[in-house]
Motif scaffolding. Structure first.
Motif, short mmCIF file in Angstrom:
data_model
loop_
_atom_site.label_atom_id
_atom_site.label_comp_id
_atom_site.label_asym_id
_atom_site.label_seq_id
_atom_site.Cartn_x
_atom_site.Cartn_y
_atom_site.Cartn_z
N SER A 158 1.66 31.91 -25.49
CA SER A 158 0.61 32.93 -25.54
C SER A 158 -0.55 32.57 -24.63
O SER A 158 -1.26 33.43 -24.12
CB SER A 158 0.11 33.12 -26.99
N ALA A 159 -0.73 31.27 -24.40
CA ALA A 159 -1.83 30.84 -23.55
C ALA A 159 -1.62 31.27 -22.10
O ALA A 159 -2.55 31.40 -21.33
CB ALA A 159 -1.98 29.33 -23.62
N GLN A 160 -0.36 31.52 -21.75
CA GLN A 160 -0.07 31.96 -20.39
C GLN A 160 -0.36 33.44 -20.21
O GLN A 160 -0.56 33.90 -19.09
CB GLN A 160 1.40 31.67 -20.06
N ASN A 161 -0.33 34.24 -21.31
CA ASN A 161 -0.51 35.67 -21.24
C ASN A 161 -1.94 36.12 -21.54
O ASN A 161 -2.39 37.14 -21.05
CB ASN A 161 0.44 36.39 -22.21
N ILE A 162 -2.67 35.41 -22.41
CA ILE A 162 -4.02 35.78 -22.83
C ILE A 162 -4.97 34.64 -22.52
O ILE A 162 -4.78 33.51 -22.99
CB ILE A 162 -4.07 36.11 -24.33
#
Length: 244
Positions: free
Chosen positions: A15-19
């Motif tokens: 999720s850190a890569q998307n948000i």
């Protein structure tokens, strides 16, 4: 030898890569900034509200004070209290003008309308005249009905909503004046609120709350008419009363 047809599913992306967490950090900074603005404005509004309660407490005496004693017992103290409120309104205006008016004006609308109504009542009892929007602005030392600048100002809606409150209070005064032996006051009130009612009928109001409040003026007119009619039947209206 047959080819291996087994397919592997790619691992879900983190999720850190998307948000980007910075999005929410930025939002929190904006929330904190708005909270600080609200707290700054509420400091002035709370002071104004406290002063307003004192002014309204003084004005409430009109219902049990003989007309001959009104100026000394009610109007002079009321004007002193209104002067303090005017100073607070000026401070509020200086602070609020740093921010978008229509984003924040709901914080002080009610208290500003109360100030305007108190001024209208005091001035009418003293002079028999209705303060204009421009005169209100001059006495409070703030702009009115600004169109080209997003700064603190007294709106037309504030003025008219305050006026509906003024009419309700004067309609309440009419029968109380009779109780105190003043038989000319109800007739003066009747003429005034009929004129105001006629004025409101000229307006094409878009604000729903204002339209409902203005519709209620007819009940105040009827209430005072009943008082005047009863006085007329009893022969208690002074013939020499100057009702202009």
């Amino acid at each position: 030898m047959s080819a291996d047809t087994t397919m592997t599913t790619p691992a879900p992306a983190s999720s850190a890569q998307n948000i980007d967490p910075a999005i929410f950090t930025s939002l929190q900074a904006k929330i904190d900034e708005e909270s600080a603005i609200r707290d700054e404005l509420k400091t002035f509004v709370e002071t104004l509200s406290k002063q307003g309660r004192l002014t309204q407490s003084i004005l409430s005496r009109i219902h049990n004070t003989p007309t001959a004693e009104l100026e000394a017992a009610v109007l002079d103290p009321c004007n002193d209290s209104l002067s303090q409120q005017a100073a607070t309104v000026k401070e509020l205006a200086q602070s609020a003008s740093k921010f978008p008016f229509y984003k924040w004006n709901n914080i002080w609308q009610r208290d500003i309308q109360a100030v305007i109504s108190s001024m209208q009542i005091c001035d009418w009892l003293k002079s028999g005249k209705l303060l204009t929007l421009e005169e209100i602005g001059q006495r409070l030392n703030v702009p009115v009905n600004l169109k080209s600048e997003d700064a603190f100002h007294i709106t037309i809606e504030d003025y008219l909503l305050a006026l509906t409150t003024t009419i309700e209070e004067l309609a309440r005064l009419a029968p109380n004046a009779v109780t105190l032996g003043d038989y000319s006051r109800p007739l003066q009130i009747s003429i005034f609120i009929k004129d105001v009612h006629a004025g409101f009928q000229l307006l094409n109001l878009k604000n729903d709350n204002l339209r409902r409040r203005s519709d209620g003026i007819k009940y105040s007119v009827k209430k005072v008419e009943d008082v005047v009619y009863d006085l007329s039947l009893r022969g208690l209206i002074p013939k020499s009363t100057d009702t202009t």
